[in-house]
Design a protein around this motif. Structure first.
Motif, PDB file in Angstrom:
ATOM      1  N   THR A   1       0.572  -0.109  -5.182  1.00  0.00           N
ATOM      2  CA  THR A   1      -0.688   0.588  -5.201  1.00  0.00           C
ATOM      3  C   THR A   1      -1.481   0.344  -4.129  1.00  0.00           C
ATOM      4  OG1 THR A   1      -0.542   0.420  -7.814  1.00  0.00           O
ATOM      5  CG2 THR A   1      -2.581   1.017  -6.510  1.00  0.00           C
ATOM      6  N   LEU A   2      -1.622  -1.026  -3.703  1.00  0.00           N
ATOM      7  CA  LEU A   2      -2.369  -1.269  -2.536  1.00  0.00           C
ATOM      8  C   LEU A   2      -1.948  -0.853  -1.184  1.00  0.00           C
ATOM      9  CD1 LEU A   2      -3.458  -5.013  -3.446  1.00  0.00           C
ATOM     10  CD2 LEU A   2      -4.994  -2.961  -3.493  1.00  0.00           C
ATOM     11  N   GLY A   3      -0.505  -0.548  -1.129  1.00  0.00           N
ATOM     12  CA  GLY A   3      -0.040   0.154   0.111  1.00  0.00           C
ATOM     13  C   GLY A   3      -0.314   1.497   0.139  1.00  0.00           C
ATOM     14  N   LYS A   4      -0.512   2.060  -0.872  1.00  0.00           N
ATOM     15  CA  LYS A   4      -0.562   3.569  -1.090  1.00  0.00           C
ATOM     16  C   LYS A   4      -2.182   3.861  -0.429  1.00  0.00           C
ATOM     17  CE  LYS A   4       2.956   5.019  -4.227  1.00  0.00           C
ATOM     18  NZ  LYS A   4       2.831   5.359  -5.721  1.00  0.00           N
ATOM     19  N   GLN A   5      -2.882   3.128  -1.152  1.00  0.00           N
ATOM     20  CA  GLN A   5      -4.331   2.995  -0.874  1.00  0.00           C
ATOM     21  C   GLN A   5      -4.606   2.843   0.596  1.00  0.00           C
ATOM     22  OE1 GLN A   5      -6.346   0.015  -3.437  1.00  0.00           O
ATOM     23  NE2 GLN A   5      -6.137   1.386  -5.118  1.00  0.00           N
ATOM     24  N   SER A   6      -3.881   1.784   1.280  1.00  0.00           N
ATOM     25  CA  SER A   6      -3.823   1.493   2.490  1.00  0.00           C
ATOM     26  C   SER A   6      -3.381   2.827   3.643  1.00  0.00           C
ATOM     27  CB  SER A   6      -3.135   0.300   2.806  1.00  0.00           C
ATOM     28  OG  SER A   6      -3.193  -0.045   4.245  1.00  0.00           O
ATOM     29  N   ASP A   7      -2.436   3.333   3.100  1.00  0.00           N
ATOM     30  CA  ASP A   7      -1.948   4.487   3.907  1.00  0.00           C
ATOM     31  C   ASP A   7      -3.029   5.583   3.914  1.00  0.00           C
ATOM     32  OD1 ASP A   7       0.473   3.040   4.466  1.00  0.00           O
ATOM     33  OD2 ASP A   7       1.646   4.041   2.914  1.00  0.00           O
ATOM     34  N   THR A   8      -3.616   5.882   2.835  1.00  0.00           N
ATOM     35  CA  THR A   8      -4.663   6.708   2.509  1.00  0.00           C
ATOM     36  C   THR A   8      -5.728   6.454   3.384  1.00  0.00           C
ATOM     37  OG1 THR A   8      -4.005   7.290   0.329  1.00  0.00           O
ATOM     38  CG2 THR A   8      -6.059   7.908   0.931  1.00  0.00           C
ATOM     39  N   LEU A   9      -6.401   5.324   3.470  1.00  0.00           N
ATOM     40  CA  LEU A   9      -7.328   4.544   4.276  1.00  0.00           C
ATOM     41  C   LEU A   9      -7.186   5.008   5.732  1.00  0.00           C
ATOM     42  CD1 LEU A   9     -10.192   3.735   3.499  1.00  0.00           C
ATOM     43  CD2 LEU A   9      -9.392   1.449   3.703  1.00  0.00           C
ATOM     44  N   VAL A  10      -5.911   4.462   6.075  1.00  0.00           N
ATOM     45  CA  VAL A  10      -5.408   4.456   7.392  1.00  0.00           C
ATOM     46  C   VAL A  10      -5.513   6.019   7.933  1.00  0.00           C
ATOM     47  CG1 VAL A  10      -3.382   4.284   9.085  1.00  0.00           C
ATOM     48  CG2 VAL A  10      -4.229   2.402   7.571  1.00  0.00           C
ATOM     49  N   ASN A  11      -4.966   6.772   7.245  1.00  0.00           N
ATOM     50  CA  ASN A  11      -4.907   8.473   7.638  1.00  0.00           C
ATOM     51  C   ASN A  11      -6.515   8.738   7.839  1.00  0.00           C
ATOM     52  OD1 ASN A  11      -2.315   8.489   7.642  1.00  0.00           O
ATOM     53  ND2 ASN A  11      -2.018   9.142   5.465  1.00  0.00           N
ATOM     54  N   GLN A  12      -7.269   8.738   6.630  1.00  0.00           N
ATOM     55  CA  GLN A  12      -8.663   8.809   6.794  1.00  0.00           C
ATOM     56  C   GLN A  12      -9.414   8.324   8.203  1.00  0.00           C
ATOM     57  OE1 GLN A  12     -10.395   7.640   3.118  1.00  0.00           O
ATOM     58  NE2 GLN A  12      -9.610   9.103   1.981  1.00  0.00           N
ATOM     59  N   MET A  13      -8.984   7.080   8.381  1.00  0.00           N
ATOM     60  CA  MET A  13      -9.851   6.457   9.658  1.00  0.00           C
ATOM     61  C   MET A  13      -9.095   6.825  10.954  1.00  0.00           C
ATOM     62  SD  MET A  13      -9.624   2.419  10.803  1.00  0.00           S
ATOM     63  CE  MET A  13      -7.902   2.430  10.880  1.00  0.00           C
ATOM     64  N   ASN A  14      -7.942   7.109  10.777  1.00  0.00           N
ATOM     65  CA  ASN A  14      -7.246   7.856  12.124  1.00  0.00           C
ATOM     66  C   ASN A  14      -8.025   9.189  12.291  1.00  0.00           C
ATOM     67  OD1 ASN A  14      -5.683   5.739  12.697  1.00  0.00           O
ATOM     68  ND2 ASN A  14      -3.780   6.424  11.783  1.00  0.00           N
ATOM     69  N   LYS A  15      -8.230  10.059  11.236  1.00  0.00           N
ATOM     70  CA  LYS A  15      -8.794  11.278  11.440  1.00  0.00           C
ATOM     71  C   LYS A  15     -10.198  11.127  11.975  1.00  0.00           C
ATOM     72  CE  LYS A  15      -9.743  15.443   8.844  1.00  0.00           C
ATOM     73  NZ  LYS A  15      -9.535  16.015   7.390  1.00  0.00           N
ATOM     74  N   TYR A  16     -10.810  10.359  11.409  1.00  0.00           N
ATOM     75  CA  TYR A  16     -12.242   9.816  11.909  1.00  0.00           C
ATOM     76  C   TYR A  16     -12.345   9.667  13.316  1.00  0.00           C
ATOM     77  CZ  TYR A  16     -16.875   8.116  12.044  1.00  0.00           C
ATOM     78  OH  TYR A  16     -18.165   7.657  12.694  1.00  0.00           O
ATOM     79  N   CYS A  17     -11.450   8.488  13.666  1.00  0.00           N
ATOM     80  CA  CYS A  17     -11.551   8.108  14.909  1.00  0.00           C
ATOM     81  C   CYS A  17     -11.124   8.864  15.965  1.00  0.00           C
ATOM     82  CB  CYS A  17     -10.691   6.644  14.983  1.00  0.00           C
ATOM     83  SG  CYS A  17     -11.476   5.096  14.296  1.00  0.00           S
ATOM     84  N   SER A  18     -10.158   9.986  15.690  1.00  0.00           N
ATOM     85  CA  SER A  18      -9.835  10.894  16.655  1.00  0.00           C
ATOM     86  C   SER A  18     -10.763  12.155  16.834  1.00  0.00           C
ATOM     87  CB  SER A  18      -8.491  11.458  16.329  1.00  0.00           C
ATOM     88  OG  SER A  18      -8.576  12.452  15.236  1.00  0.00           O
ATOM     89  N   GLN A  19     -11.949  12.056  15.894  1.00  0.00           N
ATOM     90  CA  GLN A  19     -12.848  13.143  16.288  1.00  0.00           C
ATOM     91  C   GLN A  19     -13.814  12.893  17.343  1.00  0.00           C
ATOM     92  OE1 GLN A  19     -14.988  13.332  12.423  1.00  0.00           O
ATOM     93  NE2 GLN A  19     -13.436  14.599  11.335  1.00  0.00           N
ATOM     94  N   PRO A  20     -13.898  13.853  17.988  1.00  0.00           N
ATOM     95  CA  PRO A  20     -15.311  13.616  19.235  1.00  0.00           C
ATOM     96  C   PRO A  20     -16.525  13.293  18.387  1.00  0.00           C
ATOM     97  CG  PRO A  20     -14.657  15.836  18.930  1.00  0.00           C
ATOM     98  CD  PRO A  20     -13.801  15.330  18.018  1.00  0.00           C
ATOM     99  N   GLU A  21     -17.279  12.633  19.358  1.00  0.00           N
ATOM    100  CA  GLU A  21     -18.611  11.985  18.460  1.00  0.00           C
ATOM    101  C   GLU A  21     -19.422  13.249  18.570  1.00  0.00           C
ATOM    102  OE1 GLU A  21     -19.947   8.377  19.518  1.00  0.00           O
ATOM    103  OE2 GLU A  21     -18.366   7.628  20.154  1.00  0.00           O
TER     104      GLU A  21
END
Length: 158
Positions: A138-158
């Motif tokens: 369960t934590l692995g799935k939560q981590s995967d989701t969080l990583v995807n959200q963070m990568n999406k956010y971090c790839s957005q221009p400021e």
């Protein structure tokens, strides 16, 4: 004011503005990189130690506690990155605890004697291991989701 001095002042002002803009835009990027670097370190520890024995599991749990502490101590200013940081702290903290429980339970199965009480200990330990594995999944799935959200956010221009 001479013409060359005027251009020197303008060049200095332009350089200052450019550095200010660059440092602001790098702020989010550098914060993302720091968070990603620590999260990746924790994830690679888990990948490297999957299916390991008791002593390694207990050490992995301690290593993940250190990763949790490292994530918690990142001095992030970006509010969204702070949310990600908090999420990863919870994930790694809970994962560390689940792995510690599984490691200890695995140790019980190794030392249980061949008796009725020994079999009961083994059954209890197996239930703890199964529960820890479910938690870890369960934590692995939560981590995967969080990583995807963070990568999406971090790839957005400021």
């Amino acid at each position: 004011m001479s013409v060359s001095h005027k251009y020197t002042v303008l060049a200095s002002v332009n350089l200052s503005i450019a550095l200010l803009i660059t440092s602001c835009s790098e702020n989010k990027v550098s914060q993302c990189q720091r968070l990603i670097r620590v999260v990746n370190a924790g994830t690679s520890l888990i990948d490297k130690n999957k299916g390991t024995q008791v002593i390694t599991s207990i050490q992995l749990s301690k290593d993940l506690e250190f990763v949790t502490k490292s994530i918690r101590e990142l001095n992030l200013k970006d509010p969204k990155l702070k949310e990600f940081q908090s999420g990863f702290v919870k994930i790694f903290q809970n994962l560390s605890q689940a792995i510690a429980i599984a490691g200890k339970a695995l140790g019980v199965t190794k030392t249980a004697d061949a008796s009725t009480s020994g079999r009961e200990k083994i059954q209890k330990a197996r239930a703890e291991i199964d529960s820890a594995l479910t938690t870890a999944t369960t934590l692995g799935k939560q981590s995967d989701t969080l990583v995807n959200q963070m990568n999406k956010y971090c790839s957005q221009p400021e």
